[in-house]
Design a protein around this motif. Sequence first.
Motif, PDB file in Angstrom:
ATOM      1  N   GLN A  17       0.692  -1.181  -0.100  1.00 53.23           N
ATOM      2  CA  GLN A  17      -0.016  -0.049   0.010  1.00 53.23           C
ATOM      3  C   GLN A  17       0.816   1.305  -0.104  1.00 53.23           C
ATOM      4  O   GLN A  17       0.614   2.290  -0.809  1.00 53.23           O
ATOM      5  CB  GLN A  17      -0.799  -0.073   1.240  1.00 53.23           C
ATOM      6  N   HIS A  21       0.851   3.871  -2.897  1.00 52.76           N
ATOM      7  CA  HIS A  21       0.389   5.273  -2.736  1.00 52.76           C
ATOM      8  C   HIS A  21       1.403   6.387  -2.721  1.00 52.76           C
ATOM      9  O   HIS A  21       0.957   7.475  -3.165  1.00 52.76           O
ATOM     10  CB  HIS A  21      -0.423   5.268  -1.143  1.00 52.76           C
ATOM     11  N   LYS A  84      -6.015  15.412   9.602  1.00 56.24           N
ATOM     12  CA  LYS A  84      -6.929  14.606  10.211  1.00 56.24           C
ATOM     13  C   LYS A  84      -7.468  13.497   9.432  1.00 56.24           C
ATOM     14  O   LYS A  84      -7.822  12.345   9.716  1.00 56.24           O
ATOM     15  CB  LYS A  84      -8.247  15.585  10.796  1.00 56.24           C
ATOM     16  N   GLU A  85      -7.811  13.815   8.158  1.00 55.06           N
ATOM     17  CA  GLU A  85      -8.642  12.718   7.328  1.00 55.06           C
ATOM     18  C   GLU A  85      -7.780  11.641   7.048  1.00 55.06           C
ATOM     19  O   GLU A  85      -8.313  10.391   6.933  1.00 55.06           O
ATOM     20  CB  GLU A  85      -8.872  13.553   6.037  1.00 55.06           C
ATOM     21  N   ALA A  86      -6.519  11.993   6.811  1.00 61.15           N
ATOM     22  CA  ALA A  86      -5.256  10.817   6.507  1.00 61.15           C
ATOM     23  C   ALA A  86      -5.198  10.017   7.629  1.00 61.15           C
ATOM     24  O   ALA A  86      -4.951   8.619   7.721  1.00 61.15           O
ATOM     25  CB  ALA A  86      -4.030  11.457   5.978  1.00 61.15           C
ATOM     26  N   ILE A  88      -7.476   9.150   9.837  1.00 64.34           N
ATOM     27  CA  ILE A  88      -8.626   8.300  10.184  1.00 64.34           C
ATOM     28  C   ILE A  88      -8.265   7.169   9.208  1.00 64.34           C
ATOM     29  O   ILE A  88      -8.379   5.890   9.563  1.00 64.34           O
ATOM     30  CB  ILE A  88      -9.879   9.044   9.582  1.00 64.34           C
ATOM     31  N   ASN A  89      -7.987   7.469   7.791  1.00 64.15           N
ATOM     32  CA  ASN A  89      -7.638   6.163   7.044  1.00 64.15           C
ATOM     33  C   ASN A  89      -6.606   5.350   7.663  1.00 64.15           C
ATOM     34  O   ASN A  89      -6.734   4.193   7.468  1.00 64.15           O
ATOM     35  CB  ASN A  89      -7.247   6.592   5.732  1.00 64.15           C
ATOM     36  N   LEU A  91      -5.483   4.924  10.807  1.00 58.64           N
ATOM     37  CA  LEU A  91      -5.893   4.161  11.873  1.00 58.64           C
ATOM     38  C   LEU A  91      -7.000   3.309  11.828  1.00 58.64           C
ATOM     39  O   LEU A  91      -6.775   2.183  12.306  1.00 58.64           O
ATOM     40  CB  LEU A  91      -6.478   5.249  13.155  1.00 58.64           C
ATOM     41  N   MET A  92      -7.773   3.435  10.726  1.00 54.56           N
ATOM     42  CA  MET A  92      -8.615   2.472  10.376  1.00 54.56           C
ATOM     43  C   MET A  92      -8.338   1.310   9.544  1.00 54.56           C
ATOM     44  O   MET A  92      -8.905   0.414   9.218  1.00 54.56           O
ATOM     45  CB  MET A  92      -9.906   2.947   9.929  1.00 54.56           C
ATOM     46  N   LEU A  93      -7.047   1.343   8.967  1.00 57.52           N
ATOM     47  CA  LEU A  93      -6.572   0.392   8.087  1.00 57.52           C
ATOM     48  C   LEU A  93      -6.258  -1.022   8.924  1.00 57.52           C
ATOM     49  O   LEU A  93      -5.651  -0.865   9.981  1.00 57.52           O
ATOM     50  CB  LEU A  93      -5.095   0.957   7.506  1.00 57.52           C
ATOM     51  N   PRO A  94      -6.722  -2.077   8.455  1.00 59.26           N
ATOM     52  CA  PRO A  94      -6.657  -3.163   9.391  1.00 59.26           C
ATOM     53  C   PRO A  94      -5.116  -3.866   9.335  1.00 59.26           C
ATOM     54  O   PRO A  94      -4.730  -4.597   8.719  1.00 59.26           O
ATOM     55  CB  PRO A  94      -7.343  -4.020   8.479  1.00 59.26           C
ATOM     56  N   LYS A 262      -3.305   7.209  19.555  1.00 60.95           N
ATOM     57  CA  LYS A 262      -3.816   8.244  18.788  1.00 60.95           C
ATOM     58  C   LYS A 262      -5.125   8.138  18.678  1.00 60.95           C
ATOM     59  O   LYS A 262      -5.816   7.402  18.476  1.00 60.95           O
ATOM     60  CB  LYS A 262      -3.054   8.127  17.516  1.00 60.95           C
ATOM     61  N   GLU A 263      -6.000   9.459  18.849  1.00 56.29           N
ATOM     62  CA  GLU A 263      -7.235   9.451  18.778  1.00 56.29           C
ATOM     63  C   GLU A 263      -7.560  10.815  17.846  1.00 56.29           C
ATOM     64  O   GLU A 263      -6.661  11.807  17.717  1.00 56.29           O
ATOM     65  CB  GLU A 263      -8.173   9.997  20.116  1.00 56.29           C
ATOM     66  N   VAL A 264      -8.698  10.868  17.244  1.00 58.32           N
ATOM     67  CA  VAL A 264      -8.706  11.714  16.085  1.00 58.32           C
ATOM     68  C   VAL A 264     -10.251  12.215  15.723  1.00 58.32           C
ATOM     69  O   VAL A 264     -11.166  11.423  16.138  1.00 58.32           O
ATOM     70  CB  VAL A 264      -8.332  11.518  14.616  1.00 58.32           C
TER      71      VAL A 264
END
Lengths: 264, 276
Positions: A17, A21, A84-86, A88-89, A91-94, A262-264
């Motif tokens: 990835q 990217h 912030k947007e990146a 989220i991506n 942290l949510m990546l498995p 990390k929190e967002v």
Amino acid sequence: MSSNIFNGKRFLLLCRQHFIHSNKMLLFSAVAYIGVIFIILSLVQMSNDRVPHDAEIFRELLLTFVAIFGILYVGYSFPSFRSKEATINYLMLPGSVLEKFLFELIIRIGLMLILLPILFWITFHLQGYFFSLFTTETFQPVGFQQTMDFEMPSEIKEAMFWFYTFIVSLVALGFVLPFTGGAMFSKQPLVKTLFSVAIIIIAYAGFTYIAVEKLGVGRYNVNDSMWLIPTDNKGIFRFLAFAAIIANVTMLFVAYRKLKEKEV
Amino acid sequence: MISIKNLGFSYTKKQQPLFHQLDCELQAGSIAGLLGKNGAGKTTLLKLMIGLLFPTEGQVSIMGHQPAKREPSLLQDIYFLPEEFYIPGISMAKYVKANAGFYPRFDQDLLKRLISDFELPETKSLQKLSYGQKKKFLISFALSTKCRLLVLDEPTNGLDIPSKGIFRKVLAGSLDEDQLVIISTHQVRDVENLIDRVLMLENGRFIMQKDLFDISSQLNFSTASSAEGENVLYSEMVPGGYRVITPQTNGNSNVDIELLFNAISHGTEKMKAYVQ
């Protein structure tokens, strides 16, 4: 290891990835790095009557370039945290925290320490052979082994192992600090890291000064057999090496915790 | 699938808690609409549900996992589409190649179909697409992951009118029985006839959590020439008369979610009693 802690397949997916990217960015960065080296080597050679560079210049410029570009590159570790947007991506990546952390560590410090010297070596030779077209003097290729070809003072030779351990740990700390800064600070991480390090060093030096000079610790005569208070070269390097290793481990742990919490 | 118990959250210790003792249960096989005014805390609640924020008290559980631990075995079953998103400057094919592998149930055929339904140009770099096109691509990708939990934050923002219709169609047509979709929106018209459970959030608590079927069996939504009448629980003037809510007396009626939302937000205690 449990699949929720580390999984090789997922780790490879993270690598894939990243390279899909960021391939353009990596390519442009490599071209910029090579270009800057080429220009600076050319300027140095022109200012030196077009005399080809030797092993000494190779060593000096290699260390300078790897240090500057390496810190710049490592200082922007965890690039997703810049927005912030990146984040989220990311942290949510498995992938597990350990996988993401190790990947970032390998790509930012491990791979960088291999690729930057190699790219420098290639550019150094390309520039050397290119400039030999315009001068009668012959360019002599330089090997990496020649960079280590210098005489050590005899006092250090006695404590060679601890001396090298200290130097390696110190160099590692030079990269680990900006790496941790990248995990801690969202905006302008490198500037904030340098500022934080400066504050810590000033505070440490201040406390040491107060302890040694004002509180009289400097007048305290220590026992020669005390392990933590070094009295010879070997003891000094061992003490410094341990301090640098502990600093590295602490900073890496801080970076790991920052990623985990990390929190967002 | 999702269990929230005594959830409490505040951004800072000094602040008044945004949520206090929030409880919620959501099961697979449904589409839940999380509705609320601007600033009601919809996005914050979604982030707490999926582990992007950590609760200050209480607990959230998804399929038996604590989302705050961010375990890959759970993350591969959650897809979150935020309102504002990041998308790299690569082609769709490369994006899919880079990201699809993380989701074990990813359906390539479904993605092709959805891209075609949304009329997206496959060859373009994602950065060159308009905001709405990017969103449509991410909605397509989200649905193709076949994650058991899909969380969509304001998914219809930025979509043109035909695309909103396509969104409703593809969402309803591409879900499996084991999936749960949570849609947060303040544009309730966009999710009408799509959601089957309504969660309404106001002042840090749920003012309603009900299946649409239950609502329609209790309340009747109709148009009347007058807003008077002892049975009228709530009314709003519309061109040509009034939209009114009355107790259900004969079967079911289509639920007007916007009217229901306004009724609960501004309505009487009698109205609220119906939906508790």
